[in-house]
Design a protein around this motif. Sequence first.
Motif, short mmCIF file in Angstrom:
data_model
loop_
_atom_site.label_atom_id
_atom_site.label_comp_id
_atom_site.label_asym_id
_atom_site.label_seq_id
_atom_site.Cartn_x
_atom_site.Cartn_y
_atom_site.Cartn_z
N GLU A 25 43.47 42.29 27.13
CA GLU A 25 43.18 42.44 28.62
C GLU A 25 42.96 40.95 28.95
OE1 GLU A 25 40.53 44.11 31.99
OE2 GLU A 25 39.73 44.01 29.82
N VAL A 29 44.98 38.74 32.03
CA VAL A 29 44.58 38.49 33.35
C VAL A 29 44.57 36.86 33.61
CG1 VAL A 29 42.22 37.90 34.69
CG2 VAL A 29 42.84 40.45 33.50
N ASP A 32 48.39 36.35 34.03
CA ASP A 32 48.83 36.83 35.62
C ASP A 32 48.21 35.66 36.29
OD1 ASP A 32 50.09 38.75 34.62
OD2 ASP A 32 48.38 40.31 35.13
N TYR A 33 47.05 35.20 36.05
CA TYR A 33 46.26 34.33 37.18
C TYR A 33 47.13 33.09 37.20
CZ TYR A 33 42.87 31.10 38.51
OH TYR A 33 42.25 29.69 39.06
N LEU A 36 50.33 33.17 38.91
CA LEU A 36 50.24 33.33 40.41
C LEU A 36 50.10 31.72 40.80
CD1 LEU A 36 49.64 34.75 43.13
CD2 LEU A 36 47.43 35.13 42.29
N THR A 80 42.20 24.90 42.61
CA THR A 80 41.80 26.52 43.00
C THR A 80 42.85 27.25 43.69
OG1 THR A 80 40.73 25.72 45.09
CG2 THR A 80 39.21 25.90 43.05
N LEU A 81 42.81 28.41 43.70
CA LEU A 81 43.84 29.38 44.57
C LEU A 81 43.38 29.07 46.06
CD1 LEU A 81 44.01 32.91 42.88
CD2 LEU A 81 45.73 31.17 43.15
N ASP A 82 41.98 28.79 46.26
CA ASP A 82 41.74 28.63 47.72
C ASP A 82 42.31 27.38 48.38
OD1 ASP A 82 39.14 30.34 48.02
OD2 ASP A 82 39.37 29.74 45.90
N GLU A 99 50.28 37.10 50.60
CA GLU A 99 49.87 38.32 50.39
C GLU A 99 50.56 39.05 49.23
OE1 GLU A 99 49.08 40.28 54.12
OE2 GLU A 99 47.00 39.81 54.06
N PRO A 103 47.48 40.25 43.99
CA PRO A 103 47.21 41.38 43.52
C PRO A 103 46.84 42.54 44.33
CG PRO A 103 45.68 40.19 42.64
CD PRO A 103 46.50 39.14 43.39
N ALA B 39 40.33 41.01 53.09
CA ALA B 39 41.19 42.03 52.86
C ALA B 39 41.06 42.15 51.29
CB ALA B 39 42.76 41.66 53.07
N MET B 61 32.47 43.69 32.77
CA MET B 61 33.98 43.59 32.47
C MET B 61 34.49 42.12 32.84
SD MET B 61 35.36 47.25 33.88
CE MET B 61 37.26 46.81 33.71
N HIS B 63 32.44 39.44 32.95
CA HIS B 63 31.46 38.53 32.45
C HIS B 63 30.96 37.72 33.41
CE1 HIS B 63 33.61 39.42 28.78
NE2 HIS B 63 34.53 38.89 29.21
N THR B 80 35.24 32.32 45.68
CA THR B 80 36.59 31.75 45.83
C THR B 80 37.63 33.05 45.81
OG1 THR B 80 36.38 31.50 43.31
CG2 THR B 80 35.89 29.78 44.75
N LEU B 81 38.75 32.63 46.06
CA LEU B 81 39.82 33.46 45.87
C LEU B 81 40.09 33.74 44.51
CD1 LEU B 81 42.37 32.37 48.47
CD2 LEU B 81 41.22 34.52 48.53
N ASP B 82 39.82 32.75 43.79
CA ASP B 82 40.08 32.76 42.32
C ASP B 82 39.29 33.89 41.64
OD1 ASP B 82 41.45 29.62 41.44
OD2 ASP B 82 40.33 29.96 43.31
N VAL B 85 40.67 37.19 42.73
CA VAL B 85 41.93 37.47 42.33
C VAL B 85 41.97 37.99 40.75
CG1 VAL B 85 44.28 36.39 41.54
CG2 VAL B 85 43.45 36.19 43.90
N LYS B 86 40.94 37.26 40.28
CA LYS B 86 40.69 37.45 38.76
C LYS B 86 40.25 38.91 38.46
CE LYS B 86 40.55 33.01 36.72
NZ LYS B 86 39.49 32.10 36.22
N LEU B 89 42.87 41.77 39.33
CA LEU B 89 43.80 41.55 38.14
C LEU B 89 42.98 42.48 37.09
CD1 LEU B 89 45.07 38.04 37.91
CD2 LEU B 89 46.38 40.11 38.63
N THR B 90 41.91 42.22 36.66
CA THR B 90 41.21 43.05 35.89
C THR B 90 41.23 44.47 36.03
OG1 THR B 90 39.48 41.22 35.69
CG2 THR B 90 38.65 43.23 34.55
N LYS B 92 43.38 46.12 37.42
CA LYS B 92 44.80 46.41 37.41
C LYS B 92 45.04 47.28 36.04
CE LYS B 92 48.21 44.69 40.57
NZ LYS B 92 49.24 43.69 40.60
N THR B 93 44.17 47.00 35.02
CA THR B 93 44.28 47.41 33.44
C THR B 93 43.99 49.03 34.07
OG1 THR B 93 42.94 45.78 33.03
CG2 THR B 93 43.35 47.46 31.55
#
Lengths: 103, 103
Positions: A25, A29, A32-33, A36, A80-82, A99, A103, B39, B61, B63, B80-82, B85-86, B89-90, B92-93
């Motif tokens: 898992e 993650v 996928d990150y 992205l 960073t994604l930011d 968007e 995810p 969002a 989950m 950490h 952060t968006l990071d 997003v992570k 994604l977690t 989504k399991t």
Amino acid sequence: MMDKRKQKKLEAAGWKVGNAEDFLELTQVESDYISLKIALSRHLKTRRQSLRLTQKDFAGMIHSSQSRVAKMEAGDPGVTLDLLVKSLLTLKTPIEDIEKMLP
Amino acid sequence: MMDKRKQKKLEAAGWKVGNAEDFLELTQVESDYISLKIALSRHLKTRRQSLRLTQKDFAGMIHSSQSRVAKMEAGDPGVTLDLLVKSLLTLKTPIEDIEKMLP
DNA sequence: GTTGAACATGTCAAATTTGATATAAATTGA
DNA sequence: TCAATTTATATCAAATTTGACATGTTCAAC
């Protein structure tokens, strides 16, 4: 990296090779990150180039530096994604397009 | 990104900061960026709740800590968006996999 | 209204990310 | 070729984000 053969070997040697679910898992993650981020990087580079902006010019638009733009486009882990998202927004990337990738 | 460093320099030098174009453009980017984060925050809270996870359980989950999860869901500017997003994604399991991780 | 669980808010040292800078490598156009 | 422009890579102090913790608030069950 951790293939079945290696895992069996380790287990035979008495090692506990991690809780499979946890391992898979978290890796999923992370994977996928990273995917992205790479996707956003590519969009950024493509978009900047289609606007005929140099990295330096674009760096000026986002009040950053050429070297950081290069790192963004290279998918550097320390970006960073930011920063990527703000950069894409600066280039007027439709927010829906962003968007769609999240995810 | 958004100007704090440069702004301080300029202000220290006696400038009034705020070129109208820059201001408006950056504000639009900031605005879109914040909307996006909100969002994702809502999405996260909804998803966590639909899985009947407490903030504390979910924190485990990923950490992290309960307080940080609360901040994520509150759309705190210092998240952060990071991280968002992570987190998504977690979640989504598949539910079955998550259940197996719970006490 | 008391208790307990879930959630919110504030603080902080440690870790990570940032823009800047220097410089090397690659690309472009004569 | 070769010089100019563009992009890549490395380093670093300053700024931001992190998880942890303490503590306050909300809310439901009794």
